[in-house]
Structures are given as structure tokens and as C-alpha cells.
Design a protein around this motif. Structure first.
Motif, PDB file in Angstrom:
ATOM      1  N   ILE A 161     -47.163 -60.805  17.280  1.00 24.72           N
ATOM      2  CA  ILE A 161     -47.266 -61.601  16.048  1.00 24.72           C
ATOM      3  C   ILE A 161     -47.833 -60.777  14.875  1.00 24.72           C
ATOM      4  O   ILE A 161     -48.050 -61.308  13.790  1.00 24.72           O
ATOM      5  CB  ILE A 161     -48.164 -62.854  16.243  1.00 24.72           C
ATOM      6  CG1 ILE A 161     -49.569 -62.421  16.680  1.00 24.72           C
ATOM      7  CG2 ILE A 161     -47.541 -63.838  17.212  1.00 24.72           C
ATOM      8  CD1 ILE A 161     -50.621 -63.482  16.425  1.00 24.72           C
ATOM      9  N   GLU A 162     -48.093 -59.495  15.106  1.00 24.66           N
ATOM     10  CA  GLU A 162     -48.748 -58.665  14.074  1.00 24.66           C
ATOM     11  C   GLU A 162     -47.713 -58.063  13.112  1.00 24.66           C
ATOM     12  O   GLU A 162     -46.719 -57.483  13.544  1.00 24.66           O
ATOM     13  CB  GLU A 162     -49.497 -57.534  14.792  1.00 24.66           C
ATOM     14  CG  GLU A 162     -50.292 -56.614  13.903  1.00 24.66           C
ATOM     15  CD  GLU A 162     -51.016 -55.530  14.729  1.00 24.66           C
ATOM     16  OE1 GLU A 162     -50.505 -55.122  15.789  1.00 24.66           O
ATOM     17  OE2 GLU A 162     -52.089 -55.097  14.277  1.00 24.66           O
ATOM     18  N   ARG A 163     -47.987 -58.189  11.805  1.00 26.04           N
ATOM     19  CA  ARG A 163     -47.129 -57.519  10.821  1.00 26.04           C
ATOM     20  C   ARG A 163     -47.733 -56.142  10.521  1.00 26.04           C
ATOM     21  O   ARG A 163     -48.932 -55.941  10.752  1.00 26.04           O
ATOM     22  CB  ARG A 163     -47.073 -58.328   9.515  1.00 26.04           C
ATOM     23  CG  ARG A 163     -46.500 -59.736   9.659  1.00 26.04           C
ATOM     24  CD  ARG A 163     -46.821 -60.571   8.447  1.00 26.04           C
ATOM     25  NE  ARG A 163     -48.263 -60.483   8.153  1.00 26.04           N
ATOM     26  CZ  ARG A 163     -48.805 -60.649   6.959  1.00 26.04           C
ATOM     27  NH1 ARG A 163     -48.080 -60.934   5.909  1.00 26.04           N
ATOM     28  NH2 ARG A 163     -50.111 -60.533   6.782  1.00 26.04           N
ATOM     29  N   GLU A 164     -46.921 -55.256   9.990  1.00 23.72           N
ATOM     30  CA  GLU A 164     -47.467 -53.919   9.716  1.00 23.72           C
ATOM     31  C   GLU A 164     -48.577 -53.982   8.665  1.00 23.72           C
ATOM     32  O   GLU A 164     -49.524 -53.203   8.698  1.00 23.72           O
ATOM     33  CB  GLU A 164     -46.338 -52.951   9.347  1.00 23.72           C
ATOM     34  CG  GLU A 164     -45.528 -52.624  10.601  1.00 23.72           C
ATOM     35  CD  GLU A 164     -44.372 -51.666  10.391  1.00 23.72           C
ATOM     36  OE1 GLU A 164     -44.604 -50.552   9.889  1.00 23.72           O
ATOM     37  OE2 GLU A 164     -43.237 -52.044  10.747  1.00 23.72           O
ATOM     38  N   SER A 186     -52.088 -49.609  22.296  1.00 25.80           N
ATOM     39  CA  SER A 186     -50.838 -50.309  22.010  1.00 25.80           C
ATOM     40  C   SER A 186     -50.701 -51.393  23.084  1.00 25.80           C
ATOM     41  O   SER A 186     -50.762 -51.094  24.283  1.00 25.80           O
ATOM     42  CB  SER A 186     -49.703 -49.291  22.107  1.00 25.80           C
ATOM     43  OG  SER A 186     -48.482 -49.935  22.156  1.00 25.80           O
ATOM     44  N   LEU A 187     -50.557 -52.641  22.671  1.00 24.32           N
ATOM     45  CA  LEU A 187     -50.551 -53.744  23.649  1.00 24.32           C
ATOM     46  C   LEU A 187     -49.430 -53.588  24.672  1.00 24.32           C
ATOM     47  O   LEU A 187     -48.264 -53.431  24.319  1.00 24.32           O
ATOM     48  CB  LEU A 187     -50.369 -55.090  22.923  1.00 24.32           C
ATOM     49  CG  LEU A 187     -50.254 -56.296  23.858  1.00 24.32           C
ATOM     50  CD1 LEU A 187     -51.568 -56.600  24.552  1.00 24.32           C
ATOM     51  CD2 LEU A 187     -49.748 -57.520  23.124  1.00 24.32           C
ATOM     52  N   GLU A 205     -39.750 -50.147  19.996  1.00 24.46           N
ATOM     53  CA  GLU A 205     -40.345 -48.802  20.068  1.00 24.46           C
ATOM     54  C   GLU A 205     -40.505 -48.197  18.679  1.00 24.46           C
ATOM     55  O   GLU A 205     -41.461 -47.475  18.415  1.00 24.46           O
ATOM     56  CB  GLU A 205     -39.451 -47.900  20.905  1.00 24.46           C
ATOM     57  CG  GLU A 205     -39.799 -47.965  22.371  1.00 24.46           C
ATOM     58  CD  GLU A 205     -39.024 -46.968  23.209  1.00 24.46           C
ATOM     59  OE1 GLU A 205     -38.699 -45.876  22.710  1.00 24.46           O
ATOM     60  OE2 GLU A 205     -38.732 -47.316  24.365  1.00 24.46           O
ATOM     61  N   GLU A 206     -39.567 -48.523  17.776  1.00 16.52           N
ATOM     62  CA  GLU A 206     -39.627 -47.956  16.410  1.00 16.52           C
ATOM     63  C   GLU A 206     -40.866 -48.477  15.679  1.00 16.52           C
ATOM     64  O   GLU A 206     -41.587 -47.717  15.032  1.00 16.52           O
ATOM     65  CB  GLU A 206     -38.390 -48.320  15.575  1.00 16.52           C
ATOM     66  CG  GLU A 206     -37.068 -47.780  16.067  1.00 16.52           C
ATOM     67  CD  GLU A 206     -36.544 -48.512  17.295  1.00 16.52           C
ATOM     68  OE1 GLU A 206     -36.588 -49.761  17.310  1.00 16.52           O
ATOM     69  OE2 GLU A 206     -36.113 -47.847  18.267  1.00 16.52           O
ATOM     70  N   THR A 207     -41.116 -49.804  15.798  1.00 18.51           N
ATOM     71  CA  THR A 207     -42.291 -50.361  15.116  1.00 18.51           C
ATOM     72  C   THR A 207     -43.571 -49.792  15.739  1.00 18.51           C
ATOM     73  O   THR A 207     -44.513 -49.426  15.037  1.00 18.51           O
ATOM     74  CB  THR A 207     -42.305 -51.906  15.202  1.00 18.51           C
ATOM     75  OG1 THR A 207     -41.004 -52.379  14.932  1.00 18.51           O
ATOM     76  CG2 THR A 207     -43.291 -52.519  14.243  1.00 18.51           C
ATOM     77  N   ASP A 208     -43.577 -49.700  17.071  1.00 19.89           N
ATOM     78  CA  ASP A 208     -44.744 -49.150  17.763  1.00 19.89           C
ATOM     79  C   ASP A 208     -45.018 -47.734  17.249  1.00 19.89           C
ATOM     80  O   ASP A 208     -46.156 -47.381  16.910  1.00 19.89           O
ATOM     81  CB  ASP A 208     -44.468 -49.143  19.277  1.00 19.89           C
ATOM     82  CG  ASP A 208     -45.713 -48.840  20.091  1.00 19.89           C
ATOM     83  OD1 ASP A 208     -46.373 -47.835  19.774  1.00 19.89           O
ATOM     84  OD2 ASP A 208     -46.050 -49.597  21.011  1.00 19.89           O
ATOM     85  N   HIS A 213     -48.200 -43.947  13.979  1.00 17.43           N
ATOM     86  CA  HIS A 213     -48.226 -42.970  12.910  1.00 17.43           C
ATOM     87  C   HIS A 213     -49.165 -43.394  11.788  1.00 17.43           C
ATOM     88  O   HIS A 213     -49.941 -42.593  11.260  1.00 17.43           O
ATOM     89  CB  HIS A 213     -46.800 -42.772  12.367  1.00 17.43           C
ATOM     90  CG  HIS A 213     -46.536 -41.347  12.107  1.00 17.43           C
ATOM     91  ND1 HIS A 213     -46.711 -40.777  10.872  1.00 17.43           N
ATOM     92  CD2 HIS A 213     -46.139 -40.352  12.937  1.00 17.43           C
ATOM     93  CE1 HIS A 213     -46.428 -39.492  10.967  1.00 17.43           C
ATOM     94  NE2 HIS A 213     -46.080 -39.216  12.194  1.00 17.43           N
ATOM     95  N   THR A 214     -49.106 -44.675  11.414  1.00 18.64           N
ATOM     96  CA  THR A 214     -49.986 -45.193  10.355  1.00 18.64           C
ATOM     97  C   THR A 214     -51.453 -44.998  10.754  1.00 18.64           C
ATOM     98  O   THR A 214     -52.281 -44.525   9.959  1.00 18.64           O
ATOM     99  CB  THR A 214     -49.728 -46.710  10.138  1.00 18.64           C
ATOM    100  OG1 THR A 214     -48.352 -46.888   9.865  1.00 18.64           O
ATOM    101  CG2 THR A 214     -50.565 -47.272   9.016  1.00 18.64           C
ATOM    102  N   ILE A 215     -51.756 -45.351  12.016  1.00 17.31           N
ATOM    103  CA  ILE A 215     -53.145 -45.210  12.479  1.00 17.31           C
ATOM    104  C   ILE A 215     -53.568 -43.742  12.368  1.00 17.31           C
ATOM    105  O   ILE A 215     -54.642 -43.425  11.843  1.00 17.31           O
ATOM    106  CB  ILE A 215     -53.289 -45.714  13.943  1.00 17.31           C
ATOM    107  CG1 ILE A 215     -53.045 -47.219  14.025  1.00 17.31           C
ATOM    108  CG2 ILE A 215     -54.667 -45.371  14.493  1.00 17.31           C
ATOM    109  CD1 ILE A 215     -52.957 -47.769  15.438  1.00 17.31           C
ATOM    110  N   HIS A 216     -52.701 -42.841  12.845  1.00 17.88           N
ATOM    111  CA  HIS A 216     -53.020 -41.412  12.795  1.00 17.88           C
ATOM    112  C   HIS A 216     -53.302 -40.964  11.351  1.00 17.88           C
ATOM    113  O   HIS A 216     -54.319 -40.322  11.071  1.00 17.88           O
ATOM    114  CB  HIS A 216     -51.863 -40.592  13.377  1.00 17.88           C
ATOM    115  CG  HIS A 216     -51.973 -39.117  13.101  1.00 17.88           C
ATOM    116  ND1 HIS A 216     -52.738 -38.272  13.884  1.00 17.88           N
ATOM    117  CD2 HIS A 216     -51.443 -38.347  12.119  1.00 17.88           C
ATOM    118  CE1 HIS A 216     -52.661 -37.043  13.392  1.00 17.88           C
ATOM    119  NE2 HIS A 216     -51.887 -37.053  12.321  1.00 17.88           N
TER     120      HIS A 216
END
Ligand code: SAM
Ligand code: SF4
Length: 363
Positions: A161-164, A186-187, A205-208, A213-216
Motif C-alpha cells: 500500500i506504500e507509494r514512492e 524490503s517487505l 521488482e522495478e518499484t522495489d 535506489h532512493t534509500i541509497h
């Protein structure tokens, strides 16, 4: 030589929708019986080594009452500690108190790990975590006020349910907590969990990958070092206990469902309380062949930015990595980097690390 010890406390005051760890609802009588069994297991296996790291995890160690924690730490006094021993305990927002934190400090605990996961009400509700954003902020400030500076928080992402944008907000929230270590998860939709039973599907997988990448990007630009696939730390705050695992060093694992690596045997404890109480602790025991131990050394080492040490490998196994494994192709394609002292996977390929590790060991 064993220098680390993990102790599992399987009780929780609530059960989260995604969790398949060894855990059960807290119950006073069961806790009493568990501590008796835990002491017997330690008495049976611990051989008096001085420990460099101790990690009390769960479940939820902070779900125990203060007097139960006093009993637990009385048992743990049997474990000899080096002077600079890193001593971590996992705590949950909903049941940590000032008294418990002061007690941990008095007993020599010097690192606190808190499963925060998210700051969003809707996500916490989805994960079935019973606290609010405000409670997270006040618990972290309490931990600091009591005197702890070595603090980790867990951040979970890839939640259906999480948006970016939610993740972006969580990252800012986590940065504002101003703690020196962040573990990210990653859940995974695991069997025998509420989410699995509700037939929830993982995100793409693409969103994951984009979230990873964003977190990094955000955490490294704020001075955190991405030192292991899922872990970030400010200078000097990498988890010494977890580095034991990734450096393929030995450690005791005590408690229900705990795993350990002692005198060349990797073992997993039973998850059955009845068996554990009957003193049938070990469910699986594997004596490692040299080949398997070498493969573990490679697979674990490649999870970290320090990689596999050439010198350590040669000393431990009497052979050179490049002579033993066909890695030229990985090096030429840039999936693997070589320095004078090590081999490592560069960050840009960490999302392919499983495939690279398997190709490294020739599978
Ligand atoms: C088992 S928990 C124990 C710590 C503590 N009880 C808590 O709830 O935070 C350790 C960490 O594992 C992670 N975890 C547990 N189940 C997971 C799953 N299915 N997918 C991803 N991470 C998970 C969570 O982030 C959690 O903080
Ligand atoms: S995630 Fe933590 S609190 Fe939730 S059920 Fe698992 S061990 Fe217990």
C-alpha cells in the motif's frame, strides 16, 4: 574461536501481519519457563569464551517486565565479556520504558535497536504495529536522554500500500531521528503470515529497485555509509555483531529458533517450545566441509562493501581466490571489483548480488 553470541527472546505483545520469525504472544508463565530453559541451554553449550559482541533479539525482548529482564540479565552474567564488548538489545516502541532503558545501561548494554518500520499511520496499521509517529519520536528521544548514542532503527519498504512519496517522507522522518545506524528491509510476503493468508502480492521488482535506489541516494547524501546490502551507518557505527556474520566468523545462537555457528558446525534451534523445554535444542546441525565454508566466506563477504579479504582467504583456506574460482569474466564485466586486498561487488550491482555470488562460486 567464538567471540559473539545471539540470544533470542520469542515473546511479543502483539503479532505483526508480515512476521514469520520465531515468536509467540507474551505470557508470564511461559516467560518464566522459557528463562529456565534458556539458562540450561547456555550452561550446556557455552564454553567460557570472552565475547566481543552480544545481541539480544526477538521477538520483542522489551515485552518482558522489568523483573523478568532482571532475571534474564542475571543469566547473561554467565557470559564473559571483553572490555569493549558491543552489547545490543532490540526494543519495540510500544513497550520500552525509561526504567527498562536505565536498567539496560546499568547492565552494560551499549547499543539499542528499535523496529520503527514506518512513520505513516496507514502503513503501521497495515503492518499491525501498535504505535504512532509521535510515540516513535518520544521513544527515540528517551533512549538518547537515558544515555545511549549507538542506536539503530529499522526501516521497512516495498509495502504493497506504500507509494514512492510515502517512502520519501519516511526517509526524511528517519533522517530527522538523527541516529547513527539504519537497517532497511524490503517487505517479504512470507508463508504462514496474515498477509500471505490474505493472498497479498509483493510489489513489482522495478518499484522495489527504485525504492532501494532512493534509500541509497538519500541516506548516503546525508553521510551514512552503505556498508552492507541492507545496512547504513555513520562513521564508526557499523554493527560489529552483524559484521561477525558477514565475515563468516563463529557465534553462539541461544534460544528458540536461534541459529549459530560454533566449532565448524552451523546449527538451527527448534522452534517448538515443548522440544526446547525438553532440552532438545538443536533441530539441524551441519558440520561444514571446507568447500561449503569457502562458499559461505564468499557469499557473506560479497554482501559488504569491504568484500572478501584476499589475505584472510589465503590464510584460512591455503588457496588463492583467483586460482580457485573462474572470476575473470565477472571482473571484466565490472560486476566484481578488485583492489590490492579484496574483491567486492560495486554498489551499482548490489541488486544483482545473488546472481553474481552464484556465478562467483560456479553455480
Ligand atoms: C523479527 S524483527 C524483531 C525486532 C522487533 N520485534 C520488531 O518488531 O521490530 C527484526 C526485523 O526484521 C524485519 N522483518 C521481519 N519480518 C520481515 C518480512 N517479512 N519482510 C521484511 N522484513 C522483515 C523487520 O524490519 C524487523 O524490524
Ligand atoms: S515483527 Fe517484531 S513485534 Fe512483530 S511479530 Fe515479529 S518479532 Fe514480534
Amino acid at each position: 574461536m567464538v567471540e559473539s553470541c545471539y540470544i533470542h527472546i520469542p515473546f511479543c505483545s502483539h503479532i505483526c501481519s508480515y512476521c514469520d520469525f520465531s515468536k509467540m504472544y507474551y505470557h508470564e508463565n511461559w516467560c518464566k519457563r522459557y528463562l529456565i530453559a534458556l539458562e540450561k541451554e547456555i550452561d550446556l553449550y557455552y564454553q567460557g569464551e570472552e565475547l566481543s559482541t552480544i545481541y539480544i533479539g526477538g521477538g520483542t525482548p522489551s515485552s518482558l517486565s522489568l523483573s523478568e529482564l532482571e532475571q534474564l540479565f542475571l543469566i547473561l552474567r554467565k557470559l564473559k565479556r571483553k572490555k569493549d564488548c558491543e552489547f545490543t538489545i532490540e526494543c519495540n516502541v510500544e513497550n520500552i520504558t525509561k526504567e527498562k532503558l536505565e536498567f539496560f545501561l546499568k547492565e552494560g548494554v551499549n547499543r539499542i535497536s528499535i523496529g520503527v518500520q514506518s512513520s505513516h499511520t496507514k502503513i503501521l496499521k497495515y503492518l499491525e504495529r501498535p504505535y504512532t509517529k509521535e510515540e516513535i519520536i518520544s521513544v527515540i528521544s528517551l533512549v538518547k536522554q537515558v544515555g545511549f548514542s549507538n542506536i539503530n532503527v529499522d526501516l521497512m519498504y516495498a509495502i504493497p500500500i506504500e507509494r514512492e512519496e510515502d517512502l520519501e517522507e519516511d526517509i526524511i522522518f528517519f533522517l530527522n531521528l538523527d541516529v547513527p545506524h539504519i537497517s532497511t528491509y524490503s517487505l517479504m510476503i512470507e508463508d504462514h503470515t496474515k498477509l500471505k493468508n490474505q493472498n497479498v502480492k509483493p510489489i513489482s521488482e522495478e518499484t522495489d529497485f527504485r525504492m532501494y535506489h532512493t534509500i541509497h541516494q538519500r541516506l548516503t547524501s546525508y553521510g551514512y555509509k552503505h556498508y552492507e546490502i541492507s545496512n547504513f551507518a555513520k562513521e564508526g557505527y557499523a554493527s560489529r555483531h552483524n559484521l561477525t556474520y558477514w565475515r563468516n566468523q563463529e557465534y553462539y545462537g541461544f534460544g528458540l529458533g536461534a541459529s549459530g555457528f560454533v566449532r565448524n558446525v552451523r546449527y538451527e534451534n527448534t522452534k517448538s517450545f515443548q522440544e526446547y523445554e525438553r532440552e532438545t535444542y538443536r533441530k539441524e546441525e551441519d558440520t561444514l566441509s571446507r568447500q561449503l565454508d569457502m562458499e559461505n566466506e564468499i557469499m557473506l563477504g560479497l554482501r559488504t562493501i569491504e568484500g572478501i579479504s584476499k589475505e584472510k582467504f589465503l590464510k584460512k583456506y591455503g588457496c588463492d581466490l583467483k586460482g580457485k574460482y573462474q572470476i575473470q569474466d565477472l571482473l571484466e564485466k565490472g560486476y566484481l571489483k578488485e583492489t590490492n586486498s579484496s574483491y567486492y561487488i560495486p554498489f551499482s550491482y548490489w541488486y544483482l548480488s545473488n546472481e553474481i555470488m552464484l556465478r562467483f562460486i560456479g553455480e
